[in-house]
Structures are given as structure tokens and as C-alpha cells.
Design a protein around this motif. Structure first.
Motif, PDB file in Angstrom:
ATOM      1  N   LYS A   1       0.980  -1.337  -0.043  1.00 46.75           N
ATOM      2  CA  LYS A   1       0.125   0.269  -0.099  1.00 46.75           C
ATOM      3  C   LYS A   1       0.966   1.411  -0.062  1.00 46.75           C
ATOM      4  N   ASP A   2       1.872   1.403   0.861  1.00 43.90           N
ATOM      5  CA  ASP A   2       2.951   2.549   0.499  1.00 43.90           C
ATOM      6  C   ASP A   2       3.466   2.470  -0.720  1.00 43.90           C
ATOM      7  N   CYS A   3       3.599   1.443  -1.523  1.00 38.48           N
ATOM      8  CA  CYS A   3       4.158   1.531  -3.029  1.00 38.48           C
ATOM      9  C   CYS A   3       3.193   2.146  -3.825  1.00 38.48           C
ATOM     10  N   ILE A   4       1.937   1.567  -3.607  1.00 39.71           N
ATOM     11  CA  ILE A   4       0.989   2.536  -4.371  1.00 39.71           C
ATOM     12  C   ILE A   4       0.734   3.782  -3.985  1.00 39.71           C
ATOM     13  N   ARG A   5       0.788   4.174  -2.895  1.00 41.69           N
ATOM     14  CA  ARG A   5       0.572   5.648  -2.656  1.00 41.69           C
ATOM     15  C   ARG A   5       1.728   6.414  -3.053  1.00 41.69           C
ATOM     16  N   GLN A   6       3.106   5.796  -3.087  1.00 40.79           N
ATOM     17  CA  GLN A   6       4.100   6.518  -3.730  1.00 40.79           C
ATOM     18  C   GLN A   6       3.976   6.629  -5.078  1.00 40.79           C
ATOM     19  N   LYS A   7       3.307   5.690  -5.781  1.00 36.38           N
ATOM     20  CA  LYS A   7       3.217   5.765  -7.496  1.00 36.38           C
ATOM     21  C   LYS A   7       2.148   6.645  -7.557  1.00 36.38           C
ATOM     22  N   LEU A   8       0.897   6.784  -6.799  1.00 35.43           N
ATOM     23  CA  LEU A   8       0.053   7.875  -7.110  1.00 35.43           C
ATOM     24  C   LEU A   8       0.509   9.096  -6.978  1.00 35.43           C
ATOM     25  N   SER A   9       1.362   9.375  -5.818  1.00 30.02           N
ATOM     26  CA  SER A   9       2.048  10.606  -5.662  1.00 30.02           C
ATOM     27  C   SER A   9       2.810  11.108  -6.802  1.00 30.02           C
ATOM     28  N   ASP A  10       3.849  10.226  -6.924  1.00 32.83           N
ATOM     29  CA  ASP A  10       4.790  10.345  -7.988  1.00 32.83           C
ATOM     30  C   ASP A  10       4.372  10.853  -9.371  1.00 32.83           C
ATOM     31  N   GLU A  11       3.381  10.015  -9.818  1.00 29.78           N
ATOM     32  CA  GLU A  11       3.014   9.862 -11.364  1.00 29.78           C
ATOM     33  C   GLU A  11       1.647  10.587 -11.342  1.00 29.78           C
ATOM     34  N   ASN A  12       0.869  10.836 -10.391  1.00 30.69           N
ATOM     35  CA  ASN A  12      -0.446  11.365 -10.688  1.00 30.69           C
ATOM     36  C   ASN A  12      -0.881  12.640  -9.834  1.00 30.69           C
ATOM     37  N   GLY A  13       0.158  12.868  -9.018  1.00 33.07           N
ATOM     38  CA  GLY A  13      -0.001  14.008  -8.127  1.00 33.07           C
ATOM     39  C   GLY A  13      -1.328  13.732  -6.939  1.00 33.07           C
ATOM     40  N   LEU A  14      -1.224  12.745  -6.678  1.00 30.57           N
ATOM     41  CA  LEU A  14      -2.433  12.329  -5.636  1.00 30.57           C
ATOM     42  C   LEU A  14      -1.699  12.068  -4.439  1.00 30.57           C
ATOM     43  N   VAL A  15      -2.370  12.364  -3.257  1.00 32.85           N
ATOM     44  CA  VAL A  15      -1.930  12.001  -1.870  1.00 32.85           C
ATOM     45  C   VAL A  15      -2.880  11.471  -1.161  1.00 32.85           C
TER      46      VAL A  15
END
Length: 400
Positions: free
Chosen positions: A75-89
Motif C-alpha cells: 500500500k505504501d508503494c501504491i501511495r508513492q506511485k499515485l503521488s509521484d505519477e499522478n499528483g495524488l496524496v
């Protein structure tokens, strides 16, 4: 007691015909079938570093139950992906790991829809959307769009609203049409969504497959208010050629994610733990394999579009993303041809399978009767052979 009586919810389900045209072999002595049906990278394998992560997980004993909503590390990896690639926190309680993206959509519908509430689905649509709505007791409202652009417009969305409207399912990039919405188009739709107080299930599983330098915009990234009414659905099936691993995820408001996790806890429980460990490697690894596939599929798209447009009776728009072409075959269904008439896209698909050995999916499966879908994620030589067969087969039907 009648032991053969089944529940109404199952009796009313319509089977997917995505594979039906290829289910039966062609007639004896017919050509070797060429399949353009399944939406997966046919000749690209899961990256080796992902496979090795799965083997390592087995060696380390990751073979037991895990948390229903997913391993915290994943879930941490998914959150990081969403933040880095989509600008979503998102917080840790705003992500759930599912058995494929399909389960994430189903869980979201289960959590959001009461019986009789409407789910708005733009057509052409992915075949499982209406059936999942039917399973959860919702009411499907189909929003017709016009080819060749096949875009949902704010006006069409506003026209379809009723007091029972609850959820909009928005697939971007879209299966089967290949539509990729611009940020401006999504912003205009978001205005209607907010005004109508809708939830949005943003199915973004084809996120990586955008062509010709286009940019992808996540619907939830349009602003804080939109993020709070959106459940973002994604996964690794398409991007990392991991369709058989069955790993998806959803991100959204904590209250909705809790409800989706509760639904999952009474159906599948956790996703395969070994697969979760492999997915961590995929999300942390480089994008080289993804970029290679995107470049290859763009070339194959062009090969297929150019070839189909040379066949009399077919008009094929150039898709902007995803893994499919969705040509208009109206002329082939309008008569004026030699032999028995082909009245429907199902009849056309059957004809192509039996006479040319080419398996396609009829547009009827997607709510667009006068079209057909073909997968571009197959080897170029298969595309070339199919085009030759189809042209030879169909030119006999067009009246000169």
C-alpha cells in the motif's frame, strides 16, 4: 424443492461474448485461427525482475494469509506511485489491494449503490460494467456517445441525470474505443459531477498506454473536491504484462475504502500474498519494459489502422490509447453485398472466424452494434496475416 432453480441475479446476467467468437474452432479444414480478442500483451512476458521477486517471496515464506486490504508495504508503494505519477496524496487507510482491478470496481459498486440507484455508463463500454451493476442491484443508465470520437460530453452527462443518479463509471483510456480524455475535457465533466453530487469510479487500468505524446490525467487529480468523490481504480495487469497475476487496487476516501475492504473480507479476503510482493517490485522497478511495450503497440496500432482502412467497407479511427482498435463496419452490415447478408456485428464476427480464421469481438458486446474490436497487442506478423485474410474474405462481399 427444485434443485435446478438459480437466483434471479444470476439468471439475468448476460455472458461476456468477448471470448465467444473464439470459443468454437473453425470448420474442419479452415485456416488456423488468429485471435484478436483478449486484452493483454500477447507476446510480452512479465519482466524477469518481477518474477524473481515472486520466487524470492516463496523462498522467504510469503505463503500465508495477509491483511484483507493488502500488505502495508505494498500500500505504501501504491501511495508513492499515485503521488509521484499522478499528483495524488492518500493515507494508508485510503488504499485497498484487490484481486484484479475488476474486483476493485465490483467492491466499489457494492459499497456505493443501493437497489434502484443509477450508475451512469458511457457507451461503448467495457462488457462487465453493466453486469456488475446488475449484480449489486443497481440500475444501469447507458450514455450513448457518437463515433468516431466516442467522447462523453458534459451536455450528454447532464441530460442523463435523474434524482436516482449515484455513480459515473469513467474509463480513461477507454476500452474499447481508445479514447484518451484531455485535462480540459475531464474538468468540464467534473463540473457536472460536482453539481449532480455524483461518485466517480475512475477506471484507469490503461493509464500507461497513451500514444503520440499525449498526456494522461487522473480524474481525481482535478482538485480536492473531486478527489473526495472519486475512487481511482488501477493495477499492474496491463502495464507490466501481469494479467494472470490478478492484482489491482483502489484509492479513495477512507470511509469508502473501509466499506470496500469489508466487502472483500467476506468474498476473497486478501489478494495473493506472493503476487503482492511481486507487485512491490514492479512498482519500485524501472519503466523500461512499459516504455518498450508502449512503443511497440503504437507501431502495431498504426499497422492495423492503416491496413483496416484499406479494406472496402471498414473505417477505423486511430485510437489515442489502450490496447484496441474499434473500427466502424456499418457498410458491411448495410446489404449490397454478395452472399447471405450480415445483419449484426455478431454475424460479422462469426463470418470472419469461419471464413478468414480471424477472431474479433463484435461491437454488440460493448453497446455499439455497428463496430467491432480488435486487440493491437499481438505480434506484427499476426496483424499482417489477418489483414490479408480479412481483405480477401470481405472484398467478395462488397458489391462492385
Amino acid at each position: 424443492m427444485r434443485l435446478d432453480r438459480l437466483a434471479d441475479r444470476v439468471i439475468l446476467l448476460r455472458p461476456s461474448i468477448s471470448l465467444a467468437t473464439a470459443a468454437d474452432p473453425p470448420q474442419a479444414g479452415g485456416p488456423r485461427p488468429l485471435l484478436f480478442v483478449e486484452g493483454e500483451p500477447a507476446d510480452f512476458d512479465t519482466p524477469e525482475f518481477v518474477k524473481e521477486a515472486a520466487r524470492q517471496a516463496l523462498r522467504e515464506g510469503w505463503t500465508k494469509y495477509g491483511p484483507t486490504g493488502g500488505l502495508p508495504e505494498l500500500k505504501d508503494c501504491i501511495r508513492q506511485k499515485l503521488s509521484d505519477e499522478n499528483g495524488l496524496v492518500y493515507g494508508p487507510d485510503e488504499v485497498v489491494v484487490t484481486v484484479g482491478a475488476k474486483q476493485a470496481i465490483f467492491n466499489a459498486l457494492m459499497a456505493l449503490c443501493n437497489p434502484g440507484e443509477e450508475v451512469l455508463i458511457p457507451a461503448p463500454y467495457w462488457t462487465s460494467y453493466p453486469e456488475q451493476v446488475r449484480l449489486v442491484g443497481g440500475t444501469t443508465r447507458i450514455l450513448r456517445t457518437d463515433g468516431p470520437s466516442w467522447r462523453l460530453t458534459p451536455g450528454r452527462l447532464a441530460e442523463a441525470l435523474s434524482p436516482k443518479s449515484r455513480v459515473l463509471i469513467l474509463n480513461n483510456p477507454a476500452n474499447p474505443t481508445g479514447v484518451v480524455y484531455t485535462r480540459e475535457e475531464l474538468t468540464a465533466l467534473a463540473t457536472v459531477v460536482e453539481r449532480a453530487d455524483l461518485w466517480v469510479i475512475a477506471d484507469e487500468i490503461y493509464e500507461k498506454y497513451v500514444y503520440d505524446g499525449r498526456a494522461f490525467t487522473a480524474f481525481a487529480s482535478l482538485g480536492p473536491e473531486i478527489q473526495q468523490r472519486t475512487v481511482t481504480v488501477n493495477g499492474v495487469s496491463k502495464a507490466f504484462a501481469m494479467t494472470g497475476w490478478r492484482l489491482g487496487y483502489a484509492a479513495g476516501p477512507a470511509s469508502l475504502i473501509r466499506a470496500m475492504t469489508l466487502v472483500q473480507g467476506h468474498s476473497t479476503s486478501c489478494a495473493n500474498v506472493m503476487t503482492q510482493r511481486a507487485t512491490m517490485a514492479a512498482l519500485r522497478g524501472g519503466q523500461e519494459s512499459v516504455q518498450t511495450m508502449v512503443a511497440a503497440f503504437q507501431q502495431r496500432r498504426d499497422l492495423m489502422v492503416n491496413g483496416l482502412n484499406r479494406i472496402d467497407g471498414i473505417h477505423c479511427p486511430r485510437p489515442e490509447g489502450a490496447l484496441y482498435v474499434f473500427p466502424d463496419v456499418s457498410r458491411l452490415l448495410e446489404g449490397g453485398s454478395v452472399g447471405a447478408p450480415l445483419r449484426t456485428s455478431v454475424e460479422l464476427a462469426r463470418y470472419l472466424l469461419e471464413e478468414a480464421g480471424v477472431a474479433v469481438v463484435p461491437g454488440e458486446a460493448f453497446g455499439a452494434e455497428r463496430a467491432m474490436r480488435m486487440v493491437i497487442a499481438v505480434p506484427p506478423e499476426q496483424i499482417e496475416e489477418a489483414l490479408v485474410r480479412m481483405e480477401s474474405c470481405l472484398q467478395r462481399r462488397i458489391a462492385r
